[in-house]
Design a protein around this motif. Sequence first.
Motif, PDB file in Angstrom:
ATOM      1  N   GLY A 243       3.562   7.044  -0.543  1.00  0.00           N
ATOM      2  CA  GLY A 243       2.502   6.582  -1.116  1.00  0.00           C
ATOM      3  C   GLY A 243       2.344   5.786  -0.984  1.00  0.00           C
ATOM      4  O   GLY A 243       2.777   4.685  -0.588  1.00  0.00           O
ATOM      5  N   THR A 244       0.674   5.147  -1.887  1.00  0.00           N
ATOM      6  CA  THR A 244       0.828   3.628  -1.431  1.00  0.00           C
ATOM      7  C   THR A 244       0.778   2.754  -2.132  1.00  0.00           C
ATOM      8  O   THR A 244       1.203   2.973  -3.123  1.00  0.00           O
ATOM      9  CB  THR A 244      -1.026   3.800  -1.721  1.00  0.00           C
ATOM     10  OG1 THR A 244      -2.517   4.828  -1.637  1.00  0.00           O
ATOM     11  CG2 THR A 244      -1.477   2.381  -1.717  1.00  0.00           C
TER      12      THR A 244
ATOM     13  N   PRO B  13      -1.281   8.548   3.063  1.00  0.00           N
ATOM     14  CA  PRO B  13       0.372   8.670   2.080  1.00  0.00           C
ATOM     15  C   PRO B  13       0.727   9.985   1.058  1.00  0.00           C
ATOM     16  O   PRO B  13      -0.050  10.842   0.948  1.00  0.00           O
ATOM     17  CB  PRO B  13      -0.500   7.402   0.297  1.00  0.00           C
ATOM     18  CG  PRO B  13      -2.443   8.149   0.453  1.00  0.00           C
ATOM     19  CD  PRO B  13      -2.663   8.191   2.680  1.00  0.00           C
TER      20      PRO B  13
ATOM     21  N   GLN C  75      -4.388  -2.378  -3.086  1.00  0.00           N
ATOM     22  CA  GLN C  75      -4.618  -3.219  -4.630  1.00  0.00           C
ATOM     23  C   GLN C  75      -4.262  -1.993  -5.796  1.00  0.00           C
ATOM     24  O   GLN C  75      -4.908  -1.237  -5.425  1.00  0.00           O
ATOM     25  CB  GLN C  75      -5.587  -3.927  -4.649  1.00  0.00           C
ATOM     26  CG  GLN C  75      -5.733  -4.973  -5.429  1.00  0.00           C
ATOM     27  CD  GLN C  75      -5.961  -5.319  -6.551  1.00  0.00           C
ATOM     28  OE1 GLN C  75      -6.284  -4.682  -7.363  1.00  0.00           O
ATOM     29  NE2 GLN C  75      -5.435  -6.823  -7.259  1.00  0.00           N
ATOM     30  N   LEU C  76      -3.162  -2.040  -6.092  1.00  0.00           N
ATOM     31  CA  LEU C  76      -2.915  -0.853  -7.298  1.00  0.00           C
ATOM     32  C   LEU C  76      -3.278  -1.102  -8.756  1.00  0.00           C
ATOM     33  O   LEU C  76      -3.236  -2.527  -8.894  1.00  0.00           O
ATOM     34  CB  LEU C  76      -1.454  -0.255  -7.111  1.00  0.00           C
ATOM     35  CG  LEU C  76      -0.579   0.383  -6.019  1.00  0.00           C
ATOM     36  CD1 LEU C  76       0.621  -0.325  -6.027  1.00  0.00           C
ATOM     37  CD2 LEU C  76      -1.616   1.187  -5.795  1.00  0.00           C
ATOM     38  N   LYS C  77      -3.964   0.181  -9.842  1.00  0.00           N
ATOM     39  CA  LYS C  77      -4.210   0.046 -10.685  1.00  0.00           C
ATOM     40  C   LYS C  77      -3.165   0.564 -12.075  1.00  0.00           C
ATOM     41  O   LYS C  77      -2.809   1.326 -12.012  1.00  0.00           O
ATOM     42  CB  LYS C  77      -5.710   0.251 -11.498  1.00  0.00           C
ATOM     43  CG  LYS C  77      -6.189  -0.921 -10.441  1.00  0.00           C
ATOM     44  CD  LYS C  77      -7.744  -0.889 -10.748  1.00  0.00           C
ATOM     45  CE  LYS C  77      -9.187  -1.097 -10.106  1.00  0.00           C
ATOM     46  NZ  LYS C  77      -9.816  -1.210  -9.552  1.00  0.00           N
TER      47      LYS C  77
ATOM     48  N   TYR D  85     -14.675   4.330 -10.580  1.00  0.00           N
ATOM     49  CA  TYR D  85     -14.067   4.852  -9.346  1.00  0.00           C
ATOM     50  C   TYR D  85     -15.404   5.315  -8.403  1.00  0.00           C
ATOM     51  O   TYR D  85     -16.131   5.809  -8.115  1.00  0.00           O
ATOM     52  CB  TYR D  85     -13.443   6.094  -9.069  1.00  0.00           C
ATOM     53  CG  TYR D  85     -12.568   5.976 -10.186  1.00  0.00           C
ATOM     54  CD1 TYR D  85     -12.299   7.426 -11.393  1.00  0.00           C
ATOM     55  CD2 TYR D  85     -11.953   5.579 -11.368  1.00  0.00           C
ATOM     56  CE1 TYR D  85     -11.889   7.127 -12.821  1.00  0.00           C
ATOM     57  CE2 TYR D  85     -11.059   5.338 -12.582  1.00  0.00           C
ATOM     58  CZ  TYR D  85     -10.832   6.365 -13.123  1.00  0.00           C
ATOM     59  OH  TYR D  85      -9.936   6.100 -14.259  1.00  0.00           O
TER      60      TYR D  85
ATOM     61  N   PRO E   2     -11.738   8.285  -4.909  1.00  0.00           N
ATOM     62  CA  PRO E   2     -11.434   8.603  -6.050  1.00  0.00           C
ATOM     63  C   PRO E   2     -12.160   8.885  -6.610  1.00  0.00           C
ATOM     64  O   PRO E   2     -12.043  10.412  -7.880  1.00  0.00           O
ATOM     65  CB  PRO E   2     -10.070   7.590  -7.009  1.00  0.00           C
ATOM     66  CG  PRO E   2     -10.493   5.915  -6.214  1.00  0.00           C
ATOM     67  CD  PRO E   2     -10.791   6.901  -5.056  1.00  0.00           C
TER      68      PRO E   2
ATOM     69  N   ASN F  21      -4.002   9.684  -3.129  1.00  0.00           N
ATOM     70  CA  ASN F  21      -4.460   9.398  -1.705  1.00  0.00           C
ATOM     71  C   ASN F  21      -5.059   7.896  -1.636  1.00  0.00           C
ATOM     72  O   ASN F  21      -4.777   6.978  -1.290  1.00  0.00           O
ATOM     73  CB  ASN F  21      -5.966  10.153  -1.462  1.00  0.00           C
ATOM     74  CG  ASN F  21      -5.142  10.988  -0.577  1.00  0.00           C
ATOM     75  OD1 ASN F  21      -5.137  12.063  -1.286  1.00  0.00           O
ATOM     76  ND2 ASN F  21      -5.604  11.353   0.684  1.00  0.00           N
ATOM     77  N   SER F  22      -5.236   7.511  -3.002  1.00  0.00           N
ATOM     78  CA  SER F  22      -5.807   5.962  -2.693  1.00  0.00           C
ATOM     79  C   SER F  22      -4.874   4.834  -3.326  1.00  0.00           C
ATOM     80  O   SER F  22      -5.352   3.951  -3.877  1.00  0.00           O
ATOM     81  CB  SER F  22      -7.083   5.695  -3.876  1.00  0.00           C
ATOM     82  OG  SER F  22      -7.029   5.919  -5.343  1.00  0.00           O
ATOM     83  N   GLY F  23      -3.686   5.533  -5.028  1.00  0.00           N
ATOM     84  CA  GLY F  23      -2.848   4.735  -5.374  1.00  0.00           C
ATOM     85  C   GLY F  23      -3.477   4.610  -6.769  1.00  0.00           C
ATOM     86  O   GLY F  23      -3.312   3.324  -7.593  1.00  0.00           O
ATOM     87  N   MET F  24      -5.397   5.121  -6.974  1.00  0.00           N
ATOM     88  CA  MET F  24      -5.567   4.524  -8.405  1.00  0.00           C
ATOM     89  C   MET F  24      -5.041   5.368  -8.947  1.00  0.00           C
ATOM     90  O   MET F  24      -5.486   6.329  -9.074  1.00  0.00           O
ATOM     91  CB  MET F  24      -7.486   4.830  -8.128  1.00  0.00           C
ATOM     92  CG  MET F  24      -7.737   2.951  -7.591  1.00  0.00           C
ATOM     93  SD  MET F  24      -9.842   3.597  -7.246  1.00  0.00           S
ATOM     94  CE  MET F  24     -10.316   2.757  -8.679  1.00  0.00           C
TER      95      MET F  24
END
Lengths: 330, 149, 508
Positions: free
Chosen positions: A166-167, A190, A328-330, B29, B39, C189-192
């Motif tokens: 995972g990221t 990921p 950068q995760l939120k 996003y 996303p 895929n992006s972690g968002m």
Amino acid sequence: MKAKYKMKTLLAGVAALAVTAVPVTVLAQAPAYPTKPIRLVVAFPAGGSTDIIARLVAQRLGEKLGQQVIVDNRGGAGGTIGTEIAARAAPDGHTLTMGTTSTHVIAPAAYAKVNYDPVKDFEPITLVASTPYLLVLHPGVKANNLKEFIALAKSQPGKLNYASAGTGSTTQLAMEMLNRAAGIDMVHVPYGGNGPAGAATLGGQVQALFGSMPAVLPHAQAGRLRPIAVGTAQRSPALPNVPTVAESGFPGFEVSLWLGFFAPKGTPKPILTRLQKELTDIAGNAEMKAQFEKNGASAVTNTPAEMTALMKTELEKYGKVIKAAGIQLK
Amino acid sequence: MKIKNQEDFWAGLMFVGFGALAIWLSTDYPMGTASRMGPGYFPTYLGAIMLVLGAIVAMMSLKSGNGEKITPFAWKPMIMLSLGFLLFGWGVDHIGFIPALFGLSVITAAAGQKFNVVEVLLMTVVLIAGAVGIFIYGIELPFPLFWWR
Amino acid sequence: MESDIISNLALGFSTAVSPINLFYCFIGVLVGTLIGVLPGIGPVAAVAMLLPLTFNLDAVGAIIMLSGIYYGTQYGGSTTAILVNLPGESASVVTCMDGYAMARIGRAGPALAIAAIGSFFAGTVGTILVALLGPPLAEIALKFGAPEYFSLMVMALIAAAVLAHGSMLKTICMIVLGLLVGIVGTDVNSGMSRFTFGASGLADGLSFVVIAMGLFGFAEILCNLQDKADTASRDILNQKITGLMPTVVDMKAAFGAICRGTAIGAFFGTLPGGGPTISAFSAYAVEKKLAKDPSRFGKGAIEGVAAPESANNAAVQCAFITTLTLGIPHGATMALLLGALTIQGIAPGPQVMTQRPDLFWGLIASMWIGNAMLVILNLPLVGLWIKLLKVPYRFLYPAIMVFMAIGVYSVNNLDLDIYMTIFFGILGYIFIKLKCEPAPLILAFVLGPLMEENLRRALLISRGDPTVFITRPISAAFLIATALLLAFMIVPSFRKKREEAVADSEAL
């Protein structure tokens, strides 16, 4: 008529409750610890490697303390949900948490906002285990050791894929560290956890994975994945023939996941000292050590001061990689 | 212009609303490109599809249908059941499992047409006994039984 | 090779029928069934809670008990689906449709019975399949990459549209809505985090339990309470109960469904990420398409219960294949089981078969025994469940509310889950009033995230090349099947529209 009955009922119900309840709010003297079952918050889903080690230790700890230690899985958001819950718990020694590199170093660095401070909100007790990361390749990849692999990657920049859990996971960070140290460029794919990442590498969907040892060791031993380097400073006893990344030309390279016990800030010193003693005993026990090794982990113990120092150095180390890789995760 | 199919009309509007909401939320996003979707890509297009389809459903409802009115909303059960649930959620941690169940059971029963006090109390007692037996003793869920535990 | 299998099975059975292992098996399936009946608490919670117990057991006993819990919950989940329209887990959503309809017309007994019988058949066949075809099927499963999963999900979602009983357009909207609801959470895929409004409880997405309880349970109760008439007359059972067991006619009709369901379940069960849910409603869709009179579905067609029940049980049994032989868990429950094995010191993977044949084959044999135990347990219970239906609704629905509330809250101890259940409950009620089907939504919710994740991953690996979906054979096969499905769906509806138009003009 009906409305009147309902009102009466509600009042009667409330009155009944008030009468039958005799709140017993006796402020007890600090009795021998522990006085009730202990809650061990594990910020990861049940069945994962963190959870397994937590449960193994929890069982023995419960026996030694005379009260059950119940594992409370609160997985999600990379371990931040459970850790936050533990940070907010009452510091009476009856709530503990299994913190890992992910929860106390990486998450604070990678997430834009984390609702706890790994140092200020917790009292570290001791580490119990450390799991190394193993760089594995799909057998079809034409490289038998790290040198060859790097050469291969250099000759095909941007063509090779690597999987991660995972990221922002340690599996990604480990690979990114290697990428930067070796000057190669691989594409990050990921996946939703160590399991799917391992499956993808097994199936050849990606070429490489810097995987968590418990997840990839069985496959490496069965020959379905080719281990080419291990990320710890020392070679792994499970795979004595696999060199470390440090040996293979990158001195100082060290990536592993540590697991340790934390209590909320403010937990009384005597309790912390007692826990540290018991946990060190448990992790030092030969049987437990063997159990850990079967899972690909090694038993490790240290002191609270050492834990704090470790978190600090690692925050710097991983912080650099996280920034460089733009995570950068939120 | 008479709305021939009431249900489809409102359903269509509802979907248009949801679609618009999805698109609006997705503006936060990054979209990325078709070959490297960000996303926001998927939700935006899904929202767009739903918006268009919802509009079509609403428009078609104006033409075909039998003009039956939608049966009126049951406001009282909706509010009572929601209150009961909310009370339970709040209650388990603040006043304990048993009082929370008591509240849930009584309020829920009050949402119905018939409300016989004796029956409701009896049923509540049975339910609480059963729930405690199954969930607290059987499965050992870690809920405090009352507010002092 | 043949004699190997026989000697292996012999070893397996001799291990499995030892009194202590029989006992563990029985405990496992009993607990599993009971847990399955309780809404909200699913196999993951059950296995997690009982995991510590197994530390003191030997490996074989432990895995027998834990796996018994797993497939036992499938049996229990269908019970609530049929009786009160509450899906115990995602695969039971499909059983709700015709199962609950059958209950309302007084045929809950045959529904429950055929679910048990179909599951038993599927479990038996599934066991044989695991024994015979384990490793080769697992190898094929490994060949599944992101493009294959994407195409599979697309096919599955189109099949979900077949489940529609009403307007096709509205069903598609519900599917799209389900996909959007599935997006809530962290993007792999992006972690968002998407659609989470900052709530950390939503960071991993909405839980199935919340949506199922809301859309099916809460909404159904609201719907039943809306009549001004006395609640007592809204007992679930409006008509006399017509017999507890399926009739000969039922059995004949269901037999084909059971066989087809088993095959479909075995196929999808071996695929990681596929599993019981896809199996269940693919089987349902197939039955509906093959039936002489598709309009029976949704109103209490026995095939509509037999097929998904067989499919999901076959899938659960076959999921063990990839888990045991490859060491790759399918989902949370499987991961737990693997964890239990690891704690016992057994590393799952291809070497399990050779290093611990007693464990591997003992497990397979006990799965068969467990299925037998389940059908012996459940068939007599049918009578008991039927009595439950006779309870006046004004007592039944508070009980359902209590169980739902506890079930939802027990998953995460979050107030947020309670709010979301209420939200989906009211939404579900609106859906019922507007004649929108909730089943396609929840199915899209379960499958949607996988579809998007794999679409983006496939394009990432292929560096943006979209032809990868067609050049890879398995993926292409799924897409062709999807196209055919679409054709089958659109052509008849055109014909129907023309017929309707003709009928309308004649009526004027």
